[in-house]
Design a protein around this motif. Sequence first.
Motif, short mmCIF file in Angstrom:
data_model
loop_
_atom_site.label_atom_id
_atom_site.label_comp_id
_atom_site.label_asym_id
_atom_site.label_seq_id
_atom_site.Cartn_x
_atom_site.Cartn_y
_atom_site.Cartn_z
N TYR A 156 76.88 62.07 39.77
CA TYR A 156 77.04 62.03 38.32
C TYR A 156 77.57 60.67 37.87
N LYS A 157 77.01 60.19 36.76
CA LYS A 157 77.51 58.98 36.11
C LYS A 157 77.78 59.31 34.64
N SER A 158 78.61 58.50 34.01
CA SER A 158 78.96 58.75 32.62
C SER A 158 77.98 58.07 31.66
N THR A 159 77.75 58.73 30.55
CA THR A 159 76.93 58.13 29.49
C THR A 159 77.78 57.25 28.58
N ASN A 160 79.09 57.27 28.80
CA ASN A 160 80.02 56.46 28.01
C ASN A 160 80.33 55.17 28.75
N PRO A 161 80.05 54.00 28.15
CA PRO A 161 80.30 52.71 28.82
C PRO A 161 81.75 52.52 29.28
N LEU A 162 82.67 53.22 28.63
CA LEU A 162 84.08 53.10 29.01
C LEU A 162 84.32 53.57 30.45
N TYR A 163 83.46 54.47 30.91
CA TYR A 163 83.63 55.04 32.24
C TYR A 163 82.50 54.61 33.18
N SER A 164 82.00 53.42 32.98
CA SER A 164 80.88 52.93 33.78
C SER A 164 81.24 52.74 35.26
N LYS A 165 82.53 52.62 35.56
CA LYS A 165 82.96 52.42 36.95
C LYS A 165 83.10 53.74 37.71
N LEU A 166 82.89 54.85 37.02
CA LEU A 166 83.11 56.15 37.64
C LEU A 166 81.82 56.74 38.22
N LEU A 167 81.91 57.21 39.45
CA LEU A 167 80.83 57.94 40.12
C LEU A 167 81.43 59.23 40.68
N VAL A 168 80.81 60.36 40.36
CA VAL A 168 81.28 61.65 40.87
C VAL A 168 80.24 62.21 41.83
N VAL A 169 80.67 62.55 43.02
CA VAL A 169 79.80 63.12 44.05
C VAL A 169 80.13 64.60 44.18
N ASP A 170 79.12 65.44 44.05
CA ASP A 170 79.31 66.89 44.19
C ASP A 170 78.66 67.33 45.50
N LYS A 171 79.43 67.96 46.37
CA LYS A 171 78.93 68.35 47.68
C LYS A 171 79.41 69.74 48.06
N GLU A 172 78.79 70.28 49.09
CA GLU A 172 79.24 71.55 49.64
C GLU A 172 80.57 71.36 50.34
N ASN A 173 81.40 72.38 50.31
CA ASN A 173 82.71 72.28 50.93
C ASN A 173 82.60 72.07 52.44
N GLY A 174 83.30 71.05 52.92
CA GLY A 174 83.26 70.73 54.35
C GLY A 174 84.47 71.21 55.10
N LYS A 175 85.37 71.91 54.41
CA LYS A 175 86.58 72.46 55.02
C LYS A 175 87.51 71.39 55.58
N SER A 176 87.34 70.15 55.14
CA SER A 176 88.24 69.09 55.57
C SER A 176 88.16 67.92 54.60
N LYS A 177 89.27 67.23 54.46
CA LYS A 177 89.30 66.03 53.64
C LYS A 177 88.40 64.96 54.25
N ALA A 178 88.31 64.95 55.59
CA ALA A 178 87.51 63.95 56.29
C ALA A 178 86.05 63.99 55.86
N ASP A 179 85.48 65.19 55.79
CA ASP A 179 84.07 65.34 55.42
C ASP A 179 83.84 64.86 53.99
N ALA A 180 84.78 65.18 53.10
CA ALA A 180 84.67 64.74 51.71
C ALA A 180 84.77 63.22 51.60
N SER A 181 85.70 62.63 52.36
CA SER A 181 85.87 61.18 52.34
C SER A 181 84.62 60.48 52.85
N ASN A 182 84.00 61.03 53.90
CA ASN A 182 82.78 60.43 54.44
C ASN A 182 81.65 60.42 53.42
#
Length: 474
Positions: A131-157
Amino acid sequence: MIFKELLNYYETFVACFSLSYILFYIFLAILSYTAIKKHINTKYFIHDDILAKSNHVIGVSVVAPAFNEGANVVYNVKSLLSLTYPKFEVVIVNDGSTDDTLEKLINEFELVKVDFFYQEKIETRPVKSHYKSTNPLYSKLLVVDKENGKSKADASNAGINSTKYPLFLCTDVDCILKGDTIIKLAKPFMESEKRIIATGAGIRISNSCEVKDGFLVKVHFPSGWYPRFQELEYVRAFLFGRMAWSQINSLLLVSGGLGMFDKEVAIAAGGYWHKSLGEDMELITRMRKHMYENNLDFAIKYIPESLCWTEVPATKTVLITQRVRWARGLIQTLYLHKNLFFNRKYGRTGFLIFPYFFAFEFLVPILEFIGVIVLILCFIFLDINYTYFLYLTLTVYLFYLIITIISIFLDDRLYKNYANIKEIATLILMAMIEPIFYHPVNVYASLKGYLHFIRKKEQSWGNMQRIGFNTQKK
């Protein structure tokens, strides 16, 4: 008679071990003082304001995994977006949250799904969308949506796979970073003659602090018993432990709450191990191994400044859950990389760092537990040398107290984190009672973590049951 002889051997072993522990900490204290003094003398080699305005800095991606962080995710994303640095992005990884984390992000930051070239350099659980924002104020933001990996490590990767810059700063979405955090952590990468593969800095406790809209308004001394005890731990660990190891390029732990990494080396080492419960320590271990095995000169630096504030467990139940995971992560890393022990190929990592962590981090809770059992048996069945026992206990206790008090005053002198003498006096009082009321809880949690490792009991990342900054003092 045989039992008496065994007891004598045990007493000699404990005395030698305690003396070694004290001497090693004196050694670390000297190294820490040298490192802090060196940092203060050279901190203005490249001024921060020059880096803040330069177009020739290294790009940094801020990676923050989020699992059920709906209580404060919006505030903290805004805080991350406000960091001072010319070239950075913020990558939030929604790790299959079951609450309204993703919904809040979409609504607040006007996010839409985008076509994204996702290259899975590190294997993770499936990524559903970006996901990216349609608002230029938040142009630096990227949101990644993923299945739960049961660990912070998997999300960080998954976050690392989605980044575009050569450096990434891994943090927790609930952390509040100081405005110049990226500048401070990125400077060693640009200044050092050696290849810097990671940097870290001090972490402080946000419990009881005044936080508004994700920004730290005023630092307050923790009000709860358990947060205050953890304040002592953090001061000792960051000022005495990690600064000392940094001085001799022997850091094995860059906190998962705040660490900057060379992305190329991290990926070459395989990224975070998704089964690890101590993913920060395990990644640094593999990065060090990678550099040794490829005969590459490298360094890991630690910054003696408080750049991050995070909420810590406020109750004994949550604290034990956290420390069980930490203890299991320690034994897991030592066991997984047991081939490092006294292996000439891995230099000081094999001959100094791993033996230290095995003897003074892993073994200590076990020895303390055995010591209590032996002491009880001796009280019941034998006449023991009470004077010897008292002197040994008092020596270790006074040494611990001196180290802690020095850490408190050094921290106050350097960073002025405490409002008045009363807060410092309270912290010293907490240090005096810590071995009686708090330390046994940590020993119990460590032993429980070791037992879980032996029994191969499953334990996931889970939720720390945060209070959320919106309910804290305003």
